[in-house]
Design a protein around this motif. Structure first.
Motif, PDB file in Angstrom:
ATOM      1  N   ALA A 188      -2.738 -82.934   8.512  1.00  0.00           N
ATOM      2  CA  ALA A 188      -3.340 -81.721   7.961  1.00  0.00           C
ATOM      3  C   ALA A 188      -3.038 -80.516   8.837  1.00  0.00           C
ATOM      4  N   TYR A 189      -3.124 -79.342   8.172  1.00  0.00           N
ATOM      5  CA  TYR A 189      -2.889 -78.067   8.868  1.00  0.00           C
ATOM      6  C   TYR A 189      -3.770 -77.012   8.218  1.00  0.00           C
ATOM      7  N   THR A 190      -4.340 -76.131   9.018  1.00  0.00           N
ATOM      8  CA  THR A 190      -5.127 -75.023   8.484  1.00  0.00           C
ATOM      9  C   THR A 190      -4.280 -73.754   8.494  1.00  0.00           C
ATOM     10  N   PHE A 191      -4.064 -73.207   7.309  1.00  0.00           N
ATOM     11  CA  PHE A 191      -3.197 -72.048   7.111  1.00  0.00           C
ATOM     12  C   PHE A 191      -4.009 -70.758   7.061  1.00  0.00           C
ATOM     13  N   GLU A 192      -3.412 -69.686   7.573  1.00  0.00           N
ATOM     14  CA  GLU A 192      -3.964 -68.345   7.418  1.00  0.00           C
ATOM     15  C   GLU A 192      -3.445 -67.760   6.106  1.00  0.00           C
ATOM     16  N   ILE A 193      -4.327 -67.121   5.348  1.00  0.00           N
ATOM     17  CA  ILE A 193      -3.942 -66.471   4.102  1.00  0.00           C
ATOM     18  C   ILE A 193      -3.829 -64.974   4.382  1.00  0.00           C
ATOM     19  N   GLY A 194      -2.596 -64.497   4.468  1.00  0.00           N
ATOM     20  CA  GLY A 194      -2.391 -63.106   4.842  1.00  0.00           C
ATOM     21  C   GLY A 194      -2.844 -62.874   6.267  1.00  0.00           C
TER      22      GLY A 194
END
Length: 269
Positions: free
Chosen positions: A107-113
């Protein structure tokens, strides 16, 4: 019972984990403001199938999707849906693949903008804590050494370490022994040996460590509705060293990120 893997089995596990990594890398280009998570889930399903795998989460315990997608205050196990991702959100994407008789799961936590600086720091510390845990995956160490390293690294920054959810052994099925908590005491728990395979996955909250389990039987959110971050790698002891079966490099290539964080743990064929 802990199932230790031989070199041939580890190679098959590596291939399964790498397909998860490639799936997350493909999604990295698509995760942005205005996108629906249900559309990302469909992309992942098609990508996994096209590359010879099966989505390991789909139907697992009745879960209806290929990805767990958990935005903002959702810790894990969120359902893909028609909600629109917004500027400043974060999104934890947890993906599993079954291929060659073995499961890959990370898993990976992505930044949105562009996200707020305090959220960037949460993601940074959580990911760094993952590698602090991986450093402890050595023959003769114990599971508690992994959790202790993660817990102390995150708590010194004032973050809440989730206690009710843990990492796990990984292999021919999604969840094998041992459980791998993100907290613990040094020198406690099961002994780590050559060929052990673990999914290590810090779940770290900006505020309280307390979480809420929702009535849908899956969704978990922070009790105070503050953001939560989640990063996960598949790790094995190979030739006496902690070795990554998964990689974030495909994500970094897609996003133009330079990193050498995985260099000490690279899988050698």
């Amino acid at each position: 019972m802990i199932h230790l893997k031989n070199k041939e089995e580890l190679e098959l596990m590596y291939q399964s984990a790498q397909l998860v990594s490639k799936t997350l890398g493909m999604l990295a280009k698509e995760i942005k403001p205005g996108v629906k998570t249900i559309d990302l889930d469909k992309m992942a399903y098609d990508f996994i199938k096209d590359h010879g795998g099966e989505p390991a989460f789909l139907g697992y315990g009745g879960f209806p999707n290929s990805l767990c997608m958990s935005p903002n205050e959702q810790v894990v196990h969120g359902f893909p849906n028609n909600d629109i991702l917004k500027e400043g959100d974060i999104l934890s994407v947890d993906c599993g693949v079954f291929m060659n008789g073995f499961v890959g799961d990370h898993a990976y936590t992505f930044e949105i903008g562009e996200v707020a600086p305090e959220i960037k720091k949460l993601l940074k510390i959580t990911k760094e804590s993952l590698y602090k845990g991986i450093e402890q995956v050595l023959p003769g160490n114990r599971v508690g050494d992994i959790g202790h390293a993660i817990q102390t690294y995150c708590e010194k920054e004032g973050y809440g370490v989730v206690k009710e959810l843990v990492g796990h052994g990984l292999g021919r099925v999604m969840h094998e022994d041992p459980q791998v908590p993100n907290y613990g005491r040094r020198g406690t728990g099961k002994v780590l040996k050559e060929g052990i395979t673990l999914a290590i996955e810090p779940m770290i909250n900006m505020g309280t460590d307390k979480v809420r389990f929702h009535k849908d039987g899956w969704t978990v959110t922070t009790r105070d509705n503050m953001p939560s971050a989640h990063f996960e790698h598949d790790v094995a002891i190979i030739d006496g060293k902690p070795t990554l079966l998964s990689t974030f490099q495909y994500i970094y290539d897609a996003l133009g990120i330079e990193s050498d964080e995985e260099k000490p743990f690279l899988y050698k064929k």
